[in-house]
Design an enzyme around this catalytic site. Structure first.
Site, PDB file in Angstrom:
ATOM      1  N   ASP A   1       8.214  -2.069  -5.095  1.00 48.16           N
ATOM      2  CA  ASP A   1       8.596  -1.049  -4.133  1.00 48.16           C
ATOM      3  C   ASP A   1       9.562  -1.518  -3.047  1.00 48.16           C
ATOM      4  O   ASP A   1      10.552  -0.868  -2.749  1.00 48.16           O
ATOM      5  CB  ASP A   1       7.276  -0.552  -3.519  1.00 48.16           C
ATOM      6  CG  ASP A   1       7.469   0.345  -2.355  1.00 48.16           C
ATOM      7  OD1 ASP A   1       8.079   1.390  -2.557  1.00 48.16           O
ATOM      8  OD2 ASP A   1       7.031  -0.007  -1.253  1.00 48.16           O
TER       9      ASP A   1
ATOM     10  N   TYR B   1       1.651   5.066   0.981  1.00 49.69           N
ATOM     11  CA  TYR B   1       2.477   6.225   0.620  1.00 49.69           C
ATOM     12  C   TYR B   1       1.613   7.468   0.495  1.00 49.69           C
ATOM     13  O   TYR B   1       1.585   8.138  -0.528  1.00 49.69           O
ATOM     14  CB  TYR B   1       3.288   5.936  -0.655  1.00 49.69           C
ATOM     15  CG  TYR B   1       4.314   4.864  -0.409  1.00 49.69           C
ATOM     16  CD1 TYR B   1       5.481   5.165   0.289  1.00 49.69           C
ATOM     17  CD2 TYR B   1       4.092   3.556  -0.798  1.00 49.69           C
ATOM     18  CE1 TYR B   1       6.414   4.177   0.577  1.00 49.69           C
ATOM     19  CE2 TYR B   1       5.026   2.566  -0.521  1.00 49.69           C
ATOM     20  CZ  TYR B   1       6.179   2.885   0.170  1.00 49.69           C
ATOM     21  OH  TYR B   1       7.100   1.916   0.453  1.00 49.69           O
TER      22      TYR B   1
ATOM     23  N   GLU C   1      12.448  -5.234   6.429  1.00 51.54           N
ATOM     24  CA  GLU C   1      12.059  -5.062   5.018  1.00 51.54           C
ATOM     25  C   GLU C   1      13.020  -4.113   4.296  1.00 51.54           C
ATOM     26  O   GLU C   1      13.303  -3.022   4.782  1.00 51.54           O
ATOM     27  CB  GLU C   1      10.624  -4.512   4.931  1.00 51.54           C
ATOM     28  CG  GLU C   1      10.110  -4.449   3.487  1.00 51.54           C
ATOM     29  CD  GLU C   1       8.611  -4.145   3.381  1.00 51.54           C
ATOM     30  OE1 GLU C   1       8.008  -3.741   4.398  1.00 51.54           O
ATOM     31  OE2 GLU C   1       8.061  -4.316   2.277  1.00 51.54           O
TER      32      GLU C   1
ATOM     33  N   ASP D   1       7.092  -6.175  -1.178  1.00 48.92           N
ATOM     34  CA  ASP D   1       5.811  -6.525  -1.791  1.00 48.92           C
ATOM     35  C   ASP D   1       5.938  -6.446  -3.318  1.00 48.92           C
ATOM     36  O   ASP D   1       7.018  -6.212  -3.847  1.00 48.92           O
ATOM     37  CB  ASP D   1       4.703  -5.605  -1.266  1.00 48.92           C
ATOM     38  CG  ASP D   1       5.037  -4.138  -1.495  1.00 48.92           C
ATOM     39  OD1 ASP D   1       6.092  -3.840  -2.096  1.00 48.92           O
ATOM     40  OD2 ASP D   1       4.238  -3.279  -1.085  1.00 48.92           O
TER      41      ASP D   1
END
Ligand SMILES: *[C@@H]1O[C@H](CO)[C@@H](O)[C@H](O)[C@H]1NC(C)=O
Length: 487
Positions: free
Chosen positions: A76, A228, A465, A79
Site C-alpha cells: 500500500d 482504511y 510516507e 508498509d
C-alpha cells in the site's frame, strides 16, 4: 527532446502571493518516474522486465491461509500490507489517466498498462478464487506495523480478509468493480480477451455490491480501521462503481441504479475514501460531450465541487498554503492534491472539448481556470514551492531522502543477504539520520505542512510516507502536461 523555456515566468496566484517558475518542470521525466514507483511497490513474483532492481520476490504464499493463491498486487505505502480498498482506487485512477491521456502518455502508455495490470491480475484472483467471496486484503496490519522489515523478509501473519453476502462490503466491492471496469476500457483494443474477463468480473462484483449492502468496516473492524475505514460510507462507491460500469457497458440499468441512489451529498474532497466528486466528473462527460440533459444534475454537482476548490470562488471552502499548495488535511495531504488536480484537469478537458464555461457566483470559470490551478499544484509538487524542493523521490535537484518506507530504508537483499527480522530494522535503519539506501524513484510523499515546511524525517509518516494512491492520481495530469509543455 523537451523544449525548455529559459525565461522565468512570474504570475500572481489567487492575488495573494507571487509565484516564480523557471520554465516548466520536466513533466515527461516525472511521468516516467511516477510509473517506475509502482515497480517498487510490487508484491509477488517479479518478472524479468522488473526495472527497479533492488526489489526481489516477496509474499509468494499470500492467500495460503485460505487455501487460495492471492500473490501479487501492491504494498500500500511504506508498509507491507495489501489493502484492496485503496489499491482498487489507485487502479481506477491509473486507468482513468490512461484513458483520458493515452495520447500524451506516448511511450509511457505501455508502462501505465503494466502498472494497471499488476493490480488487476491480483484483483481478478480476489474476485474469483472462492465463489461467494471477495477477498479484500492480505496481511494483518497491526502485526505488520509493529515491524520494520523488508517485504522480502516478511514473517508477520498474512491473514486473509474477505467480504460475502453475510458480511457485506459495498464500499470495497464498488471500488473493485470500478477498477475492473475502468481497466477493461484500457485493455479493450490491446487485449480484448483480458478486457472481457475484466468486464464480466466487474459486473459480478458490482452486482454483489448492489445486492448486499453494508460497510466493510462493520464486517472487518480492526483489520481495516483505523487504516482504511470507509468513513464516507458506501453510497459514494455505489455511485462510482455504477458510473464506471455505465461507461464500460452503456447499459441503462446502471444509469437507472445510480439515479435512484439519491447520492446528492455536497463535497469538497476526493480520495480513496470519498468518490462523489470523481463520479460526478465522470458522469459530466456525457452532459458536456454528448449534450445529454439527463446527466445535467451531475454536471451541476461537479461544478459545485469545483466552486468549493477554486481559491477565487465565493463558495470556496479550500485552504491554500502561503506557497500556493492546496491544503486539505494534515496527514498525507498530497494525496488530496493529486486526486483533486486530476479532477480539475479532466473537467477542464471536457469543458474545452465542448466550449463550456460556468460560474461560481459572479466569477466566470473557464477550462483554463481549472487547468492552471491543476498545473500550479503539480508544479508545486515538482519543485515550484518556497523550499525549491521536489516532493517526488529522485526528481529534480532536491527531494526527500528519508522517506517512511520499509523496503527503501533497509539495505537490499543483494547488499545484505541475511534476513532482517521484525525488530531488526528499527535501530540501525528506521531511526538513522542517513538517507535511504534504495531509491524508490518516482514516489511522491505525504508532503509539506500548512506552512510549506518539510523536515524529511523518516519517523514523521504523515509527511514522509509515499502511497500508491498519491501517485495513482498524479500519472494522468503529468501525462497531460507533458503533452502540452514537453513536446
Ligand atoms: C528558491 O529559489 C529562489 C530563486 O532561485 C531563491 O531566491 C530562493 O532563495 C530559494 N529558496 C530556498 C529556500 O532555497
Amino acid at each position: 527532446m523537451a523544449l525548455r523555456k529559459a525565461a522565468s515566468l512570474c504570475f500572481f496566484f489567487s492575488l495573494v502571493f507571487l509565484v516564480c517558475v523557471h520554465g516548466h518542470p520536466n513533466y515527461r521525466d516525472a511521468l516516467t518516474k511516477s510509473l517506475l514507483f509502482f515497480e517498487g511497490q510490487r508484491s509477488g513474483r517479479l518478472p524479468s522486465s522488473q526495472r527497479m532492481k533492488w526489489r526481489s520476490n516477496s509474499a509468494l504464499s499470500d492467500g495460503s491461509a485460505a487455501q487460495v493463491d492471492l500473490s501479487g498486487g501492491y504494498y500500500d505505502a511504506g508498509d507491507n500490507v495489501k489493502f484492496n480498498f485503496p489499491m482498487a482506487f489507485t487502479t481506477t485512477m491509473l486507468s482513468w489517466g490512461a484513458l483520458e491521456y493515452a495520447r500524451p502518455m506516448g511511450s509511457e502508455l505501455a508502462n501505465a498498462r503494466a502498472a494497471i495490470r499488476w493490480a488487476t491480475d491480483y484483483l481478478l484472483k480476489c474476485a474469483t478464487a472462492t465463489p461467494g467471496k471477495l477477498y479484500v486484503g492480505v496481511g494483518d496490519p497491526n502485526a505488520d506495523h509493529k515491524c520494520w522489515e523488508r517485504p522480502e523478509d516478511m514473517d508477520t501473519v498474512r491473514t486473509v480478509y474477505s467480504v460475502s453476502q453475510s458480511n457485506p462490503g459495498s464500499d470495497v466491492a464498488g471500488e473493485t468493480a470500478a477498477a475492473l471496469a475502468a481497466a477493461s476500457l484500457v485493455f479493450r483494443k490491446v487485449d480484448p480477451v483480458y478486457s472481457k474477463r475484466l468486464l464480466s468480473t466487474a459486473k459480478k462484483v458490482m452486482q454483489f455490491a448492489m445486492n448486499y449492502r453494508g460497510a466493510y468496516s462493520d464486517s472487518l473492524g480492526s483489520a481495516v480501521c483505523p487504516f482504511y475505514c470507509s468513513y464516507s460510507g458506501y453510497k459514494d462507491e455505489l455511485l462510482w462503481g455504477a458510473s464506471w460500469l455505465l461507461r464500460a457497458t452503456n447499459d441503462v440499468t446502471y444509469f437507472n441504479f445510480l439515479k435512484s441512489l439519491g447520492a446528492d451529498d455536497s463535497t469538497d474532497i476526493f480520495s480513496w475514501d470519498n468518490k462523489f466528486a470523481g463520479a460526478r466528473v465522470l458522469l459530466s462527460r456525457r452532459a458536456l460531450l454528448s449534450k445529454d440533459m439527463s446527466y445535467d444534475r451531475f454536471r451541476q454537482q461537479a461544478e459545485d465541487f469545483m466552486c468549493r476548490i477554486l481559491p477565487n470562488s465565493p463558495s470556496s471552502s479550500t485552504t491554500y498554503t502561503p506557497g500556493g499548495m492546496m491544503f486539505k488535511l494534515g496527514s498525507s495531504n498530497l494525496q488530496y492534491v493529486t486526486s483533486i488536480s486530476f479532477l480539475l484537469n479532466t473537467y477542464a478537458k471536457y469543458m474545452s472539448s465542448s466550449s463550456h464555461t460556468f460560474n461560481c457566483g459572479s466569477t466566470l470559470v473557464k477550462s483554463s481556470s481549472l487547468r492552471s490551478l491543476a498545473k500550479r499544484q503539480v508544479d508545486y509538487i515538482l519543485g515550484a514551492n518556497p523550499l525549491n524542493m521536489s516532493y517526488m523521490v529522485s526528481y529534480g535537484a532536491k527531494f526527500p531522502k528519508r522517506i517512511h518506507h520499509r523496503g527503501s530504508s533497509l539495505p537490499s537483499l543483494a547488499v545484505h543477504p541475511l534476513s532482517i527480522g521484525c525488530d531488526g530494522g528499527f535501530q540501525p535503519y528506521y531511526y538513522s539520520q542517513n538517507p535511504n539506501p534504495n531509491s524508490l524513484t518516482g514516489a511522491v510523499v505525504g508532503g509539506p505542512n500548512q506552512n510549506d515546511a518539510y523536515t524529511d524525517d523518516r519517523t514523521d509518516y504523515s509527511h514522509s510516507e509515499p502511497a500508491t494512491y498519491i501517485n495513482g492520481a498524479l500519472v494522468g495530469p503529468l501525462a497531460s502536461f507533458a503533452g502540452s509543455y514537453n513536446k
